[in-house]
Design a protein around this motif. Structure first.
Motif, short mmCIF file in Angstrom:
data_model
loop_
_atom_site.label_atom_id
_atom_site.label_comp_id
_atom_site.label_asym_id
_atom_site.label_seq_id
_atom_site.Cartn_x
_atom_site.Cartn_y
_atom_site.Cartn_z
N LYS A 71 20.35 -12.98 -52.36
CA LYS A 71 21.07 -11.77 -51.93
C LYS A 71 22.31 -12.16 -51.11
O LYS A 71 23.38 -11.57 -51.27
N TYR A 91 22.21 -20.89 -43.56
CA TYR A 91 21.00 -20.34 -44.15
C TYR A 91 20.43 -21.39 -45.09
O TYR A 91 21.15 -21.94 -45.93
N VAL A 98 15.14 -18.99 -44.74
CA VAL A 98 14.93 -17.75 -45.48
C VAL A 98 14.17 -18.00 -46.79
O VAL A 98 14.10 -19.13 -47.26
N LYS A 99 13.67 -16.92 -47.36
CA LYS A 99 13.02 -16.99 -48.66
C LYS A 99 14.08 -17.10 -49.75
O LYS A 99 15.23 -16.69 -49.55
N GLN A 101 14.60 -15.39 -52.48
CA GLN A 101 15.23 -14.13 -52.88
C GLN A 101 16.22 -13.64 -51.82
O GLN A 101 17.22 -12.99 -52.15
N ASP A 102 15.98 -13.94 -50.56
CA ASP A 102 16.93 -13.55 -49.51
C ASP A 102 18.23 -14.36 -49.64
O ASP A 102 19.32 -13.83 -49.45
#
Length: 78
Positions: free
Chosen positions: A72, A39, A65-66, A68-69
């Motif tokens: 997480k 990622y 991915v962004k 914030q993702d």
């Protein structure tokens, strides 16, 4: 950084999650065959170009991915 898989039922028993630029790039350079999925923050794609090309070449899963993702997924903002 290695994060234990406790509390993460979707990880295999012997699967570990590594995060942080230096840790991930070192793992890739030393043991590329051990990567399962990668990622990368979409805005940093250029910094990981060689890693992502290697993933594509070797049919390894990778995701852009962004921020914030990614926070997480790693349970940290670092």
């Amino acid at each position: 950084m290695n994060k234990p898989n406790s509390g993460r039922p979707h990880l295999a028993k012997d699967e570990h999650r590594y995060y942080g630029k230096n840790a991930c790039l070192a793992l890739w350079k030393k043991r590329p065959q051990d990567l399962i999925r990668v990622y990368v923050r979409a805005d940093l794609e250029h910094e990981y170009k060689m890693l992502l090309q290697d993933c594509a070449k070797n049919k390894k899963s990778f995701h852009l991915v962004k921020e914030q993702d990614l926070e997480k997924l790693t349970a940290t903002m670092h």
